[in-house]
Design a protein around this motif. Structure first.
Motif, short mmCIF file in Angstrom:
data_model
loop_
_atom_site.label_atom_id
_atom_site.label_comp_id
_atom_site.label_asym_id
_atom_site.label_seq_id
_atom_site.Cartn_x
_atom_site.Cartn_y
_atom_site.Cartn_z
N GLN A 1 19.48 -38.31 -56.44
CA GLN A 1 18.92 -37.38 -55.45
C GLN A 1 17.50 -37.03 -55.84
O GLN A 1 17.27 -36.32 -56.84
CB GLN A 1 19.77 -36.11 -55.35
N GLY A 2 16.55 -37.53 -55.06
CA GLY A 2 15.14 -37.24 -55.34
C GLY A 2 14.72 -37.72 -56.71
O GLY A 2 15.07 -38.82 -57.16
N GLU A 3 13.96 -36.86 -57.39
CA GLU A 3 13.44 -37.20 -58.71
C GLU A 3 14.42 -36.84 -59.82
O GLU A 3 14.15 -37.13 -61.00
CB GLU A 3 12.11 -36.47 -58.94
N ALA A 4 15.52 -36.21 -59.48
CA ALA A 4 16.50 -35.84 -60.50
C ALA A 4 17.15 -37.09 -61.07
O ALA A 4 17.14 -38.16 -60.47
CB ALA A 4 17.56 -34.92 -59.89
N GLY A 5 17.72 -36.93 -62.25
CA GLY A 5 18.40 -38.05 -62.88
C GLY A 5 19.66 -38.43 -62.13
O GLY A 5 20.15 -37.70 -61.27
N SER A 6 20.19 -39.60 -62.43
CA SER A 6 21.40 -40.07 -61.76
C SER A 6 22.61 -39.28 -62.22
O SER A 6 22.66 -38.77 -63.35
CB SER A 6 21.61 -41.57 -62.02
#
Length: 395
Positions: free
Chosen positions: A59-64
């Motif tokens: 999600q977006g720049e967040a980690g997987s």
């Protein structure tokens, strides 16, 4: 020999396996609260026939975030563990090399890119080992607002069914509407559908009626969908239902239904024609030879304007003259005629009466409803008897 060895080396490299992982084509648009299935399969691999799969989400720049795995029970992120335990999130094998990630009730927070990965079982690392698909989840704004039809309709009359189907237009989605009828002991039967592309789909039991003009679409200016069921019969009584659906046009040109809602419009009873049909003949009369006999048959019914009438005058039980529902006179003659003189009013005229014209006269009416190729007799009634006497003036 050296050249032959090189050729064999190149050929062996050409037929080596290159793993291919693929997922459902996207991007995907779905509605919150609905089930979602994401397919993942692997081909051209080496090793065990049964392959394992990992699902993650980005999600977006967040980690997987780890979603679920076929071989690691504790693979799921702690934020998803309750949903996995409840079965809201699951992975289901469809075959040795095919699985589906299933979300029982998708949430707006599930919008993400989903990555399917397969651990390598190949002797040589070759091909792709993961593939992703973007999923966007939108709010459920579909509304189905029908107008209640008239609860009682006379046989042969019309039923007007209006249904307003709307949604908030935030993404390119399309609407359809289906009218159906539910009768006691009979499953819901679809009458007509206006599809997401505007095409009209007729229920199998309604095809002939639509062709005969007994079903008419009437799209109103406010966007509401309208259907008129004309020439109703007892078979049209029951609970009318409107179903609205929201669709998307997915890659490959396929329509995908992403949410639907069914609402009861209201029950409709059909009043039998026989209950209100009245036939009266006027009146006893005495004439002289060569006079003109005029008798009137008065017909009334709650749905008179919707009826096609077949009128027959009987003399002592025998047919004297008839007027068909098509307006054609049969058994008439230059001296005997039958005509319609007003709504529900039919006049028998016998000119130059003879002694043989005396007797008991009555008016028999057969009421028909329908149209085109679907006429049927709804009722039959015979009037009161009228005595006609013919006297001969003695010289």
């Amino acid at each position: 020999m050296k050249h032959l060895s090189l050729l064999l080396l190149f050929l062996s490299m050409g037929v080596s396996h290159a793993r291919v992982v693929s997922v459902s084509p996207g991007p995907l648009l779905r509605v919150e609260g609905q089930p979602v299935s994401l397919r993942c399969d692997v081909t051209d691999y080496e090793g065990p026939r049964e392959q394992d799969f990992d699902w993650t989400m980005q999600q977006g720049e967040a980690g997987s975030i780890n979603v679920i795995s076929t071989f690691e029970p504790k693979y799921s992120d702690v934020s998803l563990s309750d949903r996995v335990a409840s079965g809201d999130l699951s992975v289901v094998r469809l075959g040795d090399s095919v699985v589906e990630l299933r979300i029982r009730e998708v949430r707006s927070s599930d919008s993400a890119t989903y990555l399917c990965s397969t651990p390598s079982t190949d002797s040589v690392f070759s091909g792709n080992y993961d593939a992703g698909v973007a999923l966007k989840v939108i709010a459920n704004t579909l509304k189905v607002a029908p107008e209640a039809p008239e609860p009682v309709v006379p046989e042969g009359g019309d039923i007007t069914l209006s249904c307003n189907v709307t949604r908030h237009f935030t993404d390119p989605t399309y609407l359809s509407v289906t009218w159906s009828l539910r009768r006691p002991g009979i499953p819901l039967v679809d009458i007509l559908t206006v599809g997401p592309d505007g095409d009209v789909v007729i229920g199998s039991a309604s095809a002939q009626r639509y062709a005969d003009g007994g079903l008419r679409l009437a799209i109103r200016r406010d966007g509401a969908f309208g259907l008129v069921v004309a020439g109703v019969t007892q078979a049209d009584a029951g609970m009318y239902v409107c179903t609205g659906r929201e669709w998307i046009h997915e890659e490959g040109g396929q329509w995908k239904n992403i949410v639907g809602k069914t609402v009861e419009m209201g029950a409709v009873a059909v009043t039998p024609t026989a209950r209100s049909l009245s036939v009266v003949a006027k009146s006893n009369t005495t004439l002289n030879m060569d006079d003109t006999l005029t008798l009137t048959c008065l017909i009334s019914a709650g749905n008179l304007a919707s009826l096609a009438l077949e009128v027959t005058w009987l003399v002592d039980g025998r047919t004297a003259v008839s007027l068909g529902r098509d307006g054609v006179v049969s058994n008439g003659s230059p001296s005997v005629g039958l005509e319609r003189t007003g709504p529900g009013e039919f006049r028998l005229v016998v000119r130059g009466v003879r002694g043989s014209d005396k007797g008991i006269y009555s008016c028999r009416v057969r009421a028909w409803v329908g149209g085109g190729g679907r006429w049927y007799q709804a009722a039959e009634k015979t009037s009161n008897p009228v005595q006609v006497l013919v006297t001969q003036i003695s010289e």
